[in-house]
Design a protein around this motif. Sequence first.
Motif, short mmCIF file in Angstrom:
data_model
loop_
_atom_site.label_atom_id
_atom_site.label_comp_id
_atom_site.label_asym_id
_atom_site.label_seq_id
_atom_site.Cartn_x
_atom_site.Cartn_y
_atom_site.Cartn_z
N ASP A 1 0.82 -1.21 0.00
CA ASP A 1 0.00 0.00 0.00
C ASP A 1 0.85 1.26 0.00
OD1 ASP A 1 -2.10 -1.65 -0.01
OD2 ASP A 1 -2.68 -1.33 2.09
N ILE A 2 1.85 1.25 0.86
CA ILE A 2 2.66 2.47 0.98
C ILE A 2 3.51 2.67 -0.29
CG2 ILE A 2 4.63 1.40 2.20
CD1 ILE A 2 3.30 4.56 3.54
N ARG B 1 4.47 5.74 -5.41
CA ARG B 1 4.96 4.90 -6.50
C ARG B 1 6.22 5.49 -7.13
NH1 ARG B 1 4.79 -0.41 -8.13
NH2 ARG B 1 4.46 -0.61 -10.37
N TYR B 2 6.32 6.83 -7.18
CA TYR B 2 7.51 7.45 -7.77
C TYR B 2 8.78 7.07 -7.02
CZ TYR B 2 5.78 10.71 -4.26
OH TYR B 2 5.27 11.23 -3.10
N LEU B 3 8.63 6.79 -5.72
CA LEU B 3 9.81 6.33 -4.96
C LEU B 3 10.07 4.85 -5.24
CD1 LEU B 3 9.25 8.07 -1.50
CD2 LEU B 3 10.71 8.79 -3.40
N ASP C 1 3.17 -5.32 -11.29
CA ASP C 1 4.61 -5.05 -11.15
C ASP C 1 5.24 -4.55 -12.43
OD1 ASP C 1 4.33 -5.93 -8.61
OD2 ASP C 1 5.12 -7.95 -8.98
N PHE C 2 4.49 -4.63 -13.53
CA PHE C 2 5.05 -4.19 -14.81
C PHE C 2 4.32 -2.96 -15.35
CE2 PHE C 2 6.48 -8.47 -14.32
CZ PHE C 2 7.76 -8.45 -14.84
N ILE C 3 3.52 -2.33 -14.50
CA ILE C 3 2.78 -1.14 -14.91
C ILE C 3 3.31 0.01 -14.05
CG2 ILE C 3 0.50 -0.07 -14.99
CD1 ILE C 3 -0.66 -2.89 -15.38
N ALA C 4 3.66 1.12 -14.69
CA ALA C 4 4.28 2.21 -13.95
C ALA C 4 3.37 2.71 -12.84
CB ALA C 4 4.66 3.34 -14.89
N PHE C 5 2.11 2.98 -13.19
CA PHE C 5 1.19 3.54 -12.20
C PHE C 5 -0.10 2.73 -12.19
CE2 PHE C 5 3.90 7.09 -13.63
CZ PHE C 5 4.46 7.43 -12.40
N ARG D 1 -8.60 1.65 -7.58
CA ARG D 1 -8.23 3.02 -7.20
C ARG D 1 -6.76 3.29 -7.50
NH1 ARG D 1 -11.97 5.76 -4.61
NH2 ARG D 1 -10.49 7.45 -4.39
N ASP D 2 -6.49 4.51 -7.87
CA ASP D 2 -5.11 4.97 -7.90
C ASP D 2 -4.89 5.68 -6.56
OD1 ASP D 2 -2.82 6.59 -8.12
OD2 ASP D 2 -2.96 6.55 -10.30
N VAL D 3 -4.17 5.04 -5.66
CA VAL D 3 -4.05 5.60 -4.31
C VAL D 3 -3.02 6.72 -4.26
CG1 VAL D 3 -4.84 3.54 -3.09
CG2 VAL D 3 -2.41 3.79 -3.62
N MET D 4 -2.25 6.86 -5.32
CA MET D 4 -1.24 7.94 -5.33
C MET D 4 -1.93 9.27 -5.63
SD MET D 4 2.09 8.21 -7.77
CE MET D 4 1.02 8.33 -9.20
#
Length: 584
Positions: A122-123, A128-130, A547-551, A558-561
């Motif tokens: 989740d975190i 995700r950018y990190l 794992d193979f999708i950037a975002f 949901r996009d949690v970012m």
Amino acid sequence: MYRSHTCGDLRVAHNNQEVTLSGWVQGVRDKGFMIYIDLRDRYGITQLYFDEESTPKDIIEKAQKLGREFVIQVKGTVVERSSKNPKIPTGDIEVLVSELNILNNAMVPPFTIEDKTDGGEDIRMKYRYLDIRRNPVKNNLIFRHKVAMEVRKFLSDEGFIEVETPYLIKSTPEGARDFVVPSRMNEGQFYALPQSPQTFKQLLMVGGMDKYFQIVKCFRDEDLRADRQPEFTQIDCEMAFVDQEDILNVFEHLTKHLLKEIKGVTIDNFPRMTYDDAMRKYGNDKPDIRFGMEFGELNEVAQHKEFGVFNDAELVVGIAVPSAASYTRKELDALVNWVKRPQVGAKGMVYAKYNEDGTFKSTVDKFYDQDDLANWAKATGAKPGDLICVLSGDANKTRAQLSALRMDLAERLELRNPNEFAPLWVIDFPLLELDEETGHYHAMHHPFTSPKPGQLELLDSDPGAVKANAYDLVLNGNEIGGGSIRIHNKDMQATMFKHLGFTPEEAKAQFGFLMDAFQYGAPPHGGLAFGLDRLVSILGGQETIRDFIAFPKNNSGRDVMIDAPAFIDDDQLKELSLKLDLKK
Ligand code: ASP
């Protein structure tokens, strides 16, 4: 100039050179008289050092203030290390820093930016950018790029043209719900996001493009299942003047090309299996054929004895589990409970141990003697030392249950080797599928798929038996591609819609444009689409497409970012002529 080299470039050959590097601080080790920093960018890690004796004091002080993930630029001299680090390509050198420029500060990251991180899913999604700075994620994205490039190269060399098709369209039925977009300028009207570019690629064939492909986003509002994304990427293809054989050849070549270029694996010809055979032998239209455990039908040898459960069943079917005759009672009970879980749904399971000494011991010894059980062994291909697991009941359900058991056992027995690739074509799919809930037939692939020649007559008498010119490419138990030869004749398309329960008016309203196009010289055509996310994850030897999708979106879509989906404000709603009636 921010950098003369990347953090992955420097070697002993650069010894004594003046260099400039930029990147992120992976870690600082302050030893008092020496400070070491691992500087990271996409290309690697280079060790920097600051030496109390030779580095100016102000630079040392600046270095002491650096934290993880600060963005810095350094100038310095390449020095051959006395103690080398064989684990990284730059491990033979380090850079003695003479200038340090802090390009940006960074807060302490919420998880460690290391190959093995302490951050939970989740975190990592929220930041995700990190996560993308970590090698496993970064490398997956690079891997995906490589696959996509190989696909483009291959198809382009084969004469395919990449054409973009619109995202704001009208519904394309691929069996899911549409995501819709309200039109501000057309009050009360909505676009649909494409579930696939299906109708457009067919129109490109009418337009004479001959060979089309597109690496394209598709959108399907489906009930979320594990490892499904509401938006995903297809390698979408269509060709004119082709029959099924032509399509299978081209895309078998593409798949072989990818396996060769990406994995160094050479595979001769892909086996072909009819849908009916796949269901009979594996209970599944996407069989994993890396391992055996083929179904053995036991009706003939197990019915008409005294055992009522089998006598009443439409199908009695079993598999031989290799070397499992030695399972303990506890392990066997666990297996029985596993098939009885609601997700699998079997009422129970009969099993027979085929002992090493050639004798049998079953849970139904009361009804079946050793000769009977030897017949079971023959039908399932069991050898001494194997365990025969048998399910019974309604044919379709029982096959699905046994297929689930087969896959689970294969997982437990580690028969699903991610480095082994076993592709196959499944062909001759049924044209229609009965929806158990509504009692109506719907298109198994989609309504533009053509029936096999000579099968049209069956549409009225036995719709479920009509076979289609439809095929799937299956790899290691996953459907990685699917397609069909299309209908290219208006009347046949109209007949098809009729059988799918559309009135002529409904068909015209929804697909009039396609049927109109068919009246202006539509060539015979067909195609298929690969699921790029899945293909990449299988080639990458991993389970989850996320794992193979950037975002990616999470399992609830949901996009949690960025925190989407989200409410929009009243003005926006008004502009779109929308009114929400949320019972708060
Ligand atoms: N449009 C189909 C799909 O998305 C593929 C095809 O028939 O070419 O599955």
